[in-house]
Design a protein around this motif. Sequence first.
Motif, PDB file in Angstrom:
ATOM      1  N   THR A   1     -22.062  -1.793  49.108  1.00  6.91           N
ATOM      2  CA  THR A   1     -21.769  -0.575  49.861  1.00  6.91           C
ATOM      3  C   THR A   1     -21.626  -0.857  51.347  1.00  6.91           C
ATOM      4  OG1 THR A   1     -22.995   0.723  48.225  1.00  6.91           O
ATOM      5  CG2 THR A   1     -22.540   1.784  50.336  1.00  6.91           C
ATOM      6  N   VAL A   2     -22.530  -1.650  51.907  1.00  2.00           N
ATOM      7  CA  VAL A   2     -22.485  -1.966  53.333  1.00  2.00           C
ATOM      8  C   VAL A   2     -21.223  -2.763  53.673  1.00  2.00           C
ATOM      9  CG1 VAL A   2     -23.590  -3.321  55.160  1.00  2.00           C
ATOM     10  CG2 VAL A   2     -24.966  -1.832  53.718  1.00  2.00           C
ATOM     11  N   LEU A   3     -20.881  -3.738  52.846  1.00  2.00           N
ATOM     12  CA  LEU A   3     -19.690  -4.546  53.102  1.00  2.00           C
ATOM     13  C   LEU A   3     -18.409  -3.738  52.946  1.00  2.00           C
ATOM     14  CD1 LEU A   3     -20.750  -7.831  51.279  1.00  2.00           C
ATOM     15  CD2 LEU A   3     -20.547  -7.502  53.746  1.00  2.00           C
TER      16      LEU A   3
ATOM     17  N   GLY B   1     -20.419   5.548  58.293  1.00  2.00           N
ATOM     18  CA  GLY B   1     -19.258   4.822  57.801  1.00  2.00           C
ATOM     19  C   GLY B   1     -19.268   4.923  56.288  1.00  2.00           C
ATOM     20  N   GLY B   2     -18.402   5.754  55.728  1.00  2.00           N
ATOM     21  CA  GLY B   2     -18.407   5.940  54.280  1.00  2.00           C
ATOM     22  C   GLY B   2     -19.738   6.464  53.797  1.00  2.00           C
ATOM     23  N   ALA B   3     -20.383   5.715  52.903  1.00  2.00           N
ATOM     24  CA  ALA B   3     -21.658   6.137  52.325  1.00  2.00           C
ATOM     25  C   ALA B   3     -22.861   5.671  53.137  1.00  2.00           C
ATOM     26  CB  ALA B   3     -21.776   5.614  50.890  1.00  2.00           C
ATOM     27  N   VAL B   4     -22.619   5.025  54.273  1.00  2.00           N
ATOM     28  CA  VAL B   4     -23.712   4.490  55.085  1.00  2.00           C
ATOM     29  C   VAL B   4     -23.879   5.330  56.348  1.00  2.00           C
ATOM     30  CG1 VAL B   4     -24.620   2.480  56.305  1.00  2.00           C
ATOM     31  CG2 VAL B   4     -23.246   2.173  54.235  1.00  2.00           C
TER      32      VAL B   4
ATOM     33  N   ASN C   1     -20.936  -0.353  32.947  1.00  2.00           N
ATOM     34  CA  ASN C   1     -19.881  -0.146  33.919  1.00  2.00           C
ATOM     35  C   ASN C   1     -20.473  -0.267  35.318  1.00  2.00           C
ATOM     36  OD1 ASN C   1     -17.957   0.946  35.714  1.00  2.00           O
ATOM     37  ND2 ASN C   1     -17.101   2.213  34.087  1.00  2.00           N
ATOM     38  N   PRO C   2     -19.920  -1.149  36.186  1.00  2.00           N
ATOM     39  CA  PRO C   2     -20.474  -1.322  37.528  1.00  2.00           C
ATOM     40  C   PRO C   2     -20.555  -0.030  38.327  1.00  2.00           C
ATOM     41  CG  PRO C   2     -18.866  -3.038  37.045  1.00  2.00           C
ATOM     42  CD  PRO C   2     -18.779  -2.025  35.920  1.00  2.00           C
ATOM     43  N   LYS C   3     -19.716   0.954  38.010  1.00  2.00           N
ATOM     44  CA  LYS C   3     -19.733   2.201  38.758  1.00  2.00           C
ATOM     45  C   LYS C   3     -21.047   2.955  38.600  1.00  2.00           C
ATOM     46  CE  LYS C   3     -14.768   3.072  39.039  1.00  2.00           C
ATOM     47  NZ  LYS C   3     -14.787   2.914  40.526  1.00  2.00           N
ATOM     48  N   VAL C   4     -21.808   2.596  37.576  1.00  2.00           N
ATOM     49  CA  VAL C   4     -23.114   3.228  37.399  1.00  2.00           C
ATOM     50  C   VAL C   4     -23.986   2.973  38.620  1.00  2.00           C
ATOM     51  CG1 VAL C   4     -25.259   3.143  36.072  1.00  2.00           C
ATOM     52  CG2 VAL C   4     -23.068   3.170  34.886  1.00  2.00           C
ATOM     53  N   PHE C   5     -23.770   1.836  39.262  1.00  2.00           N
ATOM     54  CA  PHE C   5     -24.615   1.436  40.376  1.00  2.00           C
ATOM     55  C   PHE C   5     -23.989   1.722  41.732  1.00  2.00           C
ATOM     56  CE2 PHE C   5     -25.653  -1.594  36.878  1.00  2.00           C
ATOM     57  CZ  PHE C   5     -26.874  -1.044  36.563  1.00  2.00           C
ATOM     58  N   ASP C   6     -22.883   2.475  41.778  1.00  2.00           N
ATOM     59  CA  ASP C   6     -22.322   2.895  43.056  1.00  2.00           C
ATOM     60  C   ASP C   6     -23.328   3.792  43.767  1.00  2.00           C
ATOM     61  OD1 ASP C   6     -20.042   1.509  42.674  1.00  2.00           O
ATOM     62  OD2 ASP C   6     -18.749   3.230  42.274  1.00  2.00           O
ATOM     63  N   LEU C   7     -23.516   3.573  45.057  1.00  2.00           N
ATOM     64  CA  LEU C   7     -24.478   4.355  45.828  1.00  2.00           C
ATOM     65  C   LEU C   7     -23.760   5.504  46.512  1.00  2.00           C
ATOM     66  CD1 LEU C   7     -26.672   1.570  47.444  1.00  2.00           C
ATOM     67  CD2 LEU C   7     -26.832   2.609  45.194  1.00  2.00           C
TER      68      LEU C   7
END
Length: 225
Positions: free
Chosen positions: A13-15, A96-99, A140-146
């Motif tokens: 998320t940060v990157l 910035g986005g989700a951060v 699914n990797p999207k499960v771990f989207d913050l």
Amino acid sequence: MTDEEVRSAFWATVLRDTKLPFWRGIQNSMEWAYDESFQAVTNDMRILEDQKPAKLLDERFYVAERALRQVAAETGMISTVQKISANDWNYTLVRGGAVAMVQCYVQTPSEMARPAKFREAMSAMNTFLSAPQFDLGDINPKVFDLSAINGILIHGPIGKKFEAPEQRLGFLNFAVADESYRTWGLNIAVAEIIARFEQNEAGLEVPQRDIAKPLIKRRAKKAEE
């Protein structure tokens, strides 16, 4: 999520949502803010000598606020001035986005920022730190989207004496409090975030635990839970 999954989701998320120039800029600007604040106070002949250390805390807050807002504007991050309804206090919020983040002085990198309702409200959204571990095989990797990382840029001087060498910037970390605002869930030096960006841009494979070893703490369960 496991600690490793939390770290992976955090870094992804940060990157994705912040920029290397922002982190480099805030590191340099906070070093300037500490030097500028000390010089302004120590050379102010209107202030009694024994009251200058207290004045420095106020001066540093305002200069750090300016530094944060200016770096955000220069690097394409969103910067807003929020007013706390409880006491009409204004503070800078950068996103910035989700951060999202605010800044705060603390005495040591491990110390929690002084409790405030707006910081507690922001931290209450950091539910990813206590999300349950999934044991579902191919996930699914999207499960771990913050959906949100609400952090605090914590900073403090090298020492305690009211002297120029001791009042330089000693540490600058991006810390994420758990949703209870009782402990830091993640506490990472900005220098480590910069290193992660640089290695990521260079296309280097970096083991999760080698660059930044974020402090991850789970809130201890109460006896009745």
